[in-house]
Design a protein around this motif. Sequence first.
Motif, short mmCIF file in Angstrom:
data_model
loop_
_atom_site.label_atom_id
_atom_site.label_comp_id
_atom_site.label_asym_id
_atom_site.label_seq_id
_atom_site.Cartn_x
_atom_site.Cartn_y
_atom_site.Cartn_z
N ASN A 177 -44.78 14.48 -112.58
CA ASN A 177 -44.03 13.41 -111.96
C ASN A 177 -44.84 12.11 -111.93
OD1 ASN A 177 -42.20 11.91 -110.46
ND2 ASN A 177 -42.71 12.90 -108.52
N ASP A 178 -44.56 11.22 -112.90
CA ASP A 178 -45.25 9.92 -112.97
C ASP A 178 -46.77 10.09 -112.91
OD1 ASP A 178 -43.07 8.37 -113.36
OD2 ASP A 178 -42.88 7.70 -111.28
N LEU A 179 -47.28 11.06 -113.68
CA LEU A 179 -48.70 11.39 -113.65
C LEU A 179 -49.52 10.36 -114.43
CD1 LEU A 179 -50.25 14.89 -114.01
CD2 LEU A 179 -51.06 13.09 -115.53
N ASP A 180 -50.59 9.90 -113.83
CA ASP A 180 -51.55 8.98 -114.47
C ASP A 180 -52.92 9.65 -114.51
OD1 ASP A 180 -49.74 6.81 -114.80
OD2 ASP A 180 -50.02 6.26 -112.70
N LEU A 181 -53.60 9.56 -115.64
CA LEU A 181 -54.93 10.17 -115.76
C LEU A 181 -55.70 9.54 -116.91
CD1 LEU A 181 -56.94 12.44 -114.93
CD2 LEU A 181 -55.78 13.90 -116.61
N ASN A 182 -56.94 9.15 -116.64
CA ASN A 182 -57.87 8.69 -117.68
C ASN A 182 -59.14 9.51 -117.60
OD1 ASN A 182 -56.33 6.48 -118.75
ND2 ASN A 182 -56.79 5.35 -116.88
N LEU A 183 -59.60 10.02 -118.74
CA LEU A 183 -60.83 10.80 -118.79
C LEU A 183 -61.69 10.33 -119.94
CD1 LEU A 183 -59.47 14.42 -118.15
CD2 LEU A 183 -60.74 12.99 -116.54
N GLU A 184 -62.98 10.17 -119.67
CA GLU A 184 -63.94 9.73 -120.68
C GLU A 184 -64.57 10.92 -121.38
OE1 GLU A 184 -66.74 7.42 -118.52
OE2 GLU A 184 -65.40 5.70 -118.25
N TYR A 185 -65.15 10.66 -122.53
CA TYR A 185 -65.95 11.67 -123.23
C TYR A 185 -67.24 11.95 -122.45
CZ TYR A 185 -63.01 11.43 -127.41
OH TYR A 185 -61.96 11.51 -128.28
N GLY A 186 -67.89 13.05 -122.81
CA GLY A 186 -69.20 13.35 -122.25
C GLY A 186 -69.16 14.09 -120.93
N GLN A 187 -68.08 14.84 -120.66
CA GLN A 187 -68.02 15.55 -119.40
C GLN A 187 -67.19 16.83 -119.53
OE1 GLN A 187 -66.18 13.03 -116.41
NE2 GLN A 187 -64.68 12.25 -117.84
N ILE A 188 -67.47 17.76 -118.61
CA ILE A 188 -66.69 18.98 -118.46
C ILE A 188 -65.87 18.82 -117.19
CG2 ILE A 188 -66.76 21.48 -118.15
CD1 ILE A 188 -69.40 21.53 -119.62
N VAL A 189 -64.56 18.95 -117.32
CA VAL A 189 -63.63 18.66 -116.23
C VAL A 189 -62.88 19.92 -115.83
CG1 VAL A 189 -61.61 17.30 -115.53
CG2 VAL A 189 -63.34 16.30 -117.06
N GLY A 190 -62.84 20.19 -114.53
CA GLY A 190 -62.05 21.29 -114.00
C GLY A 190 -60.68 20.79 -113.60
N LEU A 191 -59.63 21.41 -114.15
CA LEU A 191 -58.25 21.08 -113.79
C LEU A 191 -57.76 22.18 -112.85
CD1 LEU A 191 -55.71 19.31 -114.20
CD2 LEU A 191 -55.15 20.76 -116.16
N VAL A 192 -57.60 21.85 -111.57
CA VAL A 192 -57.27 22.87 -110.57
C VAL A 192 -56.01 22.48 -109.80
CG1 VAL A 192 -59.70 23.51 -110.35
CG2 VAL A 192 -58.73 21.84 -108.78
N GLY A 193 -55.40 23.47 -109.21
CA GLY A 193 -54.17 23.27 -108.45
C GLY A 193 -53.49 24.60 -108.25
N PHE A 206 -71.74 22.96 -125.44
CA PHE A 206 -71.05 21.71 -125.15
C PHE A 206 -71.74 20.53 -125.79
CE2 PHE A 206 -70.43 18.01 -122.28
CZ PHE A 206 -69.08 17.81 -122.55
N ASP A 207 -70.97 19.76 -126.54
CA ASP A 207 -71.46 18.53 -127.17
C ASP A 207 -71.19 17.37 -126.23
OD1 ASP A 207 -71.88 16.23 -128.65
OD2 ASP A 207 -70.91 16.99 -130.46
N GLU A 208 -72.23 16.63 -125.87
CA GLU A 208 -72.10 15.55 -124.90
C GLU A 208 -71.22 14.39 -125.40
OE1 GLU A 208 -75.90 14.33 -123.48
OE2 GLU A 208 -76.27 16.23 -122.44
N ASN A 209 -70.84 14.41 -126.66
CA ASN A 209 -69.92 13.40 -127.19
C ASN A 209 -68.47 13.87 -127.15
OD1 ASN A 209 -71.94 11.46 -127.93
ND2 ASN A 209 -72.49 12.79 -129.64
N SER A 210 -68.24 15.04 -126.57
CA SER A 210 -66.89 15.59 -126.51
C SER A 210 -66.41 15.63 -125.06
CB SER A 210 -66.86 17.00 -127.12
OG SER A 210 -67.64 17.91 -126.34
#
Length: 228
Positions: free
Chosen positions: A19-35, A172-176
């Motif tokens: 629902n009208d979701l906004d999200l920006n993510l940069e390279y160089g990180q491991i992100v947990g998507l939780v919910g 993990f590649d730090e450029n990914s």
Amino acid sequence: MNAIEIHKLNMSYKHKVLNDLDLNLEYGQIVGLVGENGTGKSTLLRILAGLEMTYKGDVKVNGEKPGASSKSYVSYQPDKFSLDESLSVKETMDTYKLFFDDFDDKKFKTLLADFKLPFDSKIKEMSKGMKDKIQIALSLSRNAKIFLLDEPISGVDPSSRKIIIDAILKNFDENSLLIISTHLINAIEPLLDRVVFLSDGKIFLNESVDYIRDEKKMSIEDYFTEVF
């Protein structure tokens, strides 16, 4: 350029999922998507992987709309086993090499050894946990820019989780960018640079793990429990 840029993303099946979701993510990180279950985590990953095209809104992966071309640098692992179980591990590897130019068979064999998995056995002869490890090894063996792993450790025992987490960190590649969707927050917390909380089809929180630990004085799991 951000790895992922999403603006006003909407997706509905019988009911609205995103629902009208906004999200920006940069390279160089491991992100947990939780919910909580049903909040749209798997749907979001499928959209980013270019497998779901009926959404509304603006979605960019490495600067372009997800689709056939983006699949060449996005490595996606679904939450359900998706391989032909009649094949052997070697035949599965050979299939991946045909489909993905960036597949590294040497990395795959190293991961198999780390996971203590047989190379010539048929997939159908393996346990669920072993199959999950095969999928993880295949996903991580691509030299991709963006990795999308949907519940990658839900089917493995606790002792195997550490081996998998160590393998993810090692490869993990730090450029990914690597996104992990999971409900096993405590298990993956050592991996994470950032956590994204999804609730009611929106991003409830997009924050660095260090901020939550330093400012909230909580673990990710404790903070998630308090919020939801």
